[in-house]
Design a protein around this motif. Structure first.
Motif, mmCIF file in Angstrom:
data_model
loop_
_atom_site.group_PDB
_atom_site.id
_atom_site.type_symbol
_atom_site.label_atom_id
_atom_site.label_comp_id
_atom_site.label_asym_id
_atom_site.label_seq_id
_atom_site.Cartn_x
_atom_site.Cartn_y
_atom_site.Cartn_z
ATOM 1 N N LEU A 36 0.854 -0.949 -0.053
ATOM 2 C CA LEU A 36 0.207 -0.219 0.342
ATOM 3 C C LEU A 36 0.979 1.695 0.615
ATOM 4 O O LEU A 36 1.939 1.281 0.768
ATOM 5 N N GLU A 37 0.217 2.290 -0.734
ATOM 6 C CA GLU A 37 0.856 3.921 -0.466
ATOM 7 C C GLU A 37 -0.257 4.471 0.127
ATOM 8 O O GLU A 37 -1.129 4.610 -0.218
ATOM 9 N N VAL A 38 0.283 5.525 0.602
ATOM 10 C CA VAL A 38 0.405 6.609 1.440
ATOM 11 C C VAL A 38 0.122 7.859 1.769
ATOM 12 O O VAL A 38 1.757 7.821 1.213
ATOM 13 N N ASP A 39 -0.669 8.277 0.967
ATOM 14 C CA ASP A 39 0.361 9.664 0.365
ATOM 15 C C ASP A 39 -1.219 11.480 0.742
ATOM 16 O O ASP A 39 -1.726 11.106 -0.607
ATOM 17 N N GLY A 40 -1.198 11.367 1.615
ATOM 18 C CA GLY A 40 -1.738 12.877 1.959
ATOM 19 C C GLY A 40 -3.075 11.721 2.197
ATOM 20 O O GLY A 40 -3.305 11.245 2.866
ATOM 21 N N THR B 76 -6.138 6.439 13.132
ATOM 22 C CA THR B 76 -7.299 6.490 12.431
ATOM 23 C C THR B 76 -6.416 5.887 11.043
ATOM 24 O O THR B 76 -7.363 5.064 10.574
ATOM 25 N N VAL B 77 -5.586 5.830 10.549
ATOM 26 C CA VAL B 77 -5.838 4.818 8.818
ATOM 27 C C VAL B 77 -5.744 3.465 9.403
ATOM 28 O O VAL B 77 -6.403 2.549 8.671
ATOM 29 N N PHE B 78 -5.189 2.643 10.137
ATOM 30 C CA PHE B 78 -4.569 1.702 10.532
ATOM 31 C C PHE B 78 -5.991 0.694 11.285
ATOM 32 O O PHE B 78 -6.306 0.055 10.722
ATOM 33 N N SER B 79 -6.925 1.828 12.296
ATOM 34 C CA SER B 79 -8.244 1.208 12.676
ATOM 35 C C SER B 79 -8.893 0.803 11.777
ATOM 36 O O SER B 79 -9.844 0.281 11.311
ATOM 37 N N THR C 269 8.501 4.702 6.154
ATOM 38 C CA THR C 269 8.093 5.829 6.641
ATOM 39 C C THR C 269 8.851 7.155 7.492
ATOM 40 O O THR C 269 10.010 6.238 8.359
ATOM 41 N N ASP C 270 9.093 7.839 7.163
ATOM 42 C CA ASP C 270 9.887 9.121 7.965
ATOM 43 C C ASP C 270 9.271 9.882 8.591
ATOM 44 O O ASP C 270 9.672 11.104 8.969
ATOM 45 N N VAL C 271 7.592 9.835 8.717
ATOM 46 C CA VAL C 271 7.109 10.171 9.627
ATOM 47 C C VAL C 271 6.650 10.020 10.993
ATOM 48 O O VAL C 271 6.462 8.439 11.351
ATOM 49 N N GLU C 272 7.455 10.996 12.114
ATOM 50 C CA GLU C 272 8.113 10.569 13.249
ATOM 51 C C GLU C 272 6.265 9.893 14.276
ATOM 52 O O GLU C 272 6.316 8.892 14.529
ATOM 53 N N GLY C 273 4.991 10.873 14.072
ATOM 54 C CA GLY C 273 4.189 10.552 14.840
ATOM 55 C C GLY C 273 3.703 8.993 13.832
ATOM 56 O O GLY C 273 3.183 8.220 14.535
ATOM 57 N N VAL C 274 3.797 8.796 13.226
ATOM 58 C CA VAL C 274 3.827 7.331 12.121
ATOM 59 C C VAL C 274 4.496 6.445 12.912
ATOM 60 O O VAL C 274 3.979 5.311 12.923
ATOM 61 N N LEU D 135 1.514 -6.417 5.150
ATOM 62 C CA LEU D 135 1.369 -5.482 4.802
ATOM 63 C C LEU D 135 2.247 -4.850 4.218
ATOM 64 O O LEU D 135 2.812 -4.972 5.095
ATOM 65 N N TYR D 136 2.808 -4.340 3.344
ATOM 66 C CA TYR D 136 3.546 -3.491 3.826
ATOM 67 C C TYR D 136 3.405 -2.030 2.715
ATOM 68 O O TYR D 136 2.396 -1.772 2.181
ATOM 69 N N ILE D 137 3.513 -1.017 3.903
ATOM 70 C CA ILE D 137 2.873 0.620 4.153
ATOM 71 C C ILE D 137 4.045 1.026 3.770
ATOM 72 O O ILE D 137 4.497 1.613 4.726
ATOM 73 N N GLU D 138 3.846 2.286 2.586
ATOM 74 C CA GLU D 138 4.734 3.114 2.263
ATOM 75 C C GLU D 138 4.171 4.062 2.754
ATOM 76 O O GLU D 138 2.956 4.162 2.245
ATOM 77 N N ILE D 139 3.663 5.390 4.206
ATOM 78 C CA ILE D 139 3.483 6.295 4.323
ATOM 79 C C ILE D 139 4.290 7.817 3.619
ATOM 80 O O ILE D 139 5.433 7.813 4.955
ATOM 81 N N LYS D 140 3.857 8.359 3.055
ATOM 82 C CA LYS D 140 4.970 9.129 2.571
ATOM 83 C C LYS D 140 4.268 10.909 2.896
ATOM 84 O O LYS D 140 5.124 11.611 3.878
ATOM 85 N N SER D 141 2.576 11.345 3.714
ATOM 86 C CA SER D 141 1.947 11.780 3.855
ATOM 87 C C SER D 141 1.217 11.447 4.646
ATOM 88 O O SER D 141 0.479 10.961 3.429
ATOM 89 N N LEU D 142 0.576 11.779 5.053
ATOM 90 C CA LEU D 142 -1.368 11.746 5.916
ATOM 91 C C LEU D 142 -2.054 13.124 5.868
ATOM 92 O O LEU D 142 -0.995 13.839 6.249
ATOM 93 N N GLY D 143 -2.960 13.153 5.289
ATOM 94 C CA GLY D 143 -3.460 14.535 4.921
ATOM 95 C C GLY D 143 -4.749 14.532 5.231
ATOM 96 O O GLY D 143 -5.684 13.289 4.973
ATOM 97 N N GLY D 144 -5.443 14.887 6.426
ATOM 98 C CA GLY D 144 -6.289 14.600 7.450
ATOM 99 C C GLY D 144 -6.850 13.397 8.127
ATOM 100 O O GLY D 144 -8.420 13.387 8.534
#
Length: 121
Positions: free
Chosen positions: A17-21, A61-64, A83-88, A47-56
Motif C-alpha cells: 500500500l501507498e499512502v500520500d495525503g 485512524t488509518v490503521f483502525s 515512513t520518515d513521519v515520526e508520528g507514524v 502488509l507493506y505500507i509506504e506512508i509519504k504523508s497523511l492529510g486529514g
C-alpha cells in the motif's frame, strides 16, 4: 490517497500500500476489495505500507479504518511500515502492542529494500 502500490511480482502474499495525503472512503473500498481477492488465494497475507504523508487522518485512524474494513484481520502475520513521519513510526509501535499476532516493524525510506525483504521472508 491510499492505493495498492507496485511491488515485487513474486510476492502475491504481500499487499503493498501507498499512502500520500488525504484518504477517502473509495480508497479504503478499493484496497479492501484487493485484499479480499488475495485472501481467497492465500491463507496468510502480509502488509507493506509506504506512508509519504497523511492529510486529514492520523496514522492510528488509518490503521483502525483498515482493521475495521478487513474482515479477516487475523490472517495477517506481518506489517512493514516505511515512513520518515515520526508520528507514524510511533503509532506503529502501538499497533505492534495492540495486535500481538501481527509482527510489526518500521523502516525509514532509505531502508525500503530491507523492509521489502523482511515482509516477503
Amino acid at each position: 490517497m491510499l492505493r495498492i502500490a507496485p511491488f515485487k511480482s513474486n510476492a502475491e502474499h504481500v499487499v503493498p500500500l501507498e499512502v500520500d495525503g488525504e484518504i477517502g472512503a473509495q480508497d479504503f473500498s478499493n484496497v479492501v476489495s484487493t485484499i479480499d481477492k488475495r485472501l481467497e488465494q492465500h491463507d496468510k497475507l502480509r502488509l507493506y505500507i509506504e506512508i509519504k504523508s497523511l492529510g486529514g487522518m492520523s496514522a492510528s485512524t488509518v490503521f483502525s479504518e483498515l482493521k475495521d474494513s478487513i474482515k479477516h484481520w487475523d490472517r495477517f502475520d506481518k506489517l512493514a511500515v516505511v515512513t520518515d513521519v515520526e508520528g507514524v513510526r510511533t503509532a506503529t509501535t502501538v499497533i505492534d502492542k495492540l495486535a500481538p499476532k501481527l509482527e510489526c516493524k518500521t523502516y525509514r525510506f532509505d531502508e525500503r529494500e530491507s523492509a521489502q525483504q523482511w515482509v516477503i521472508g
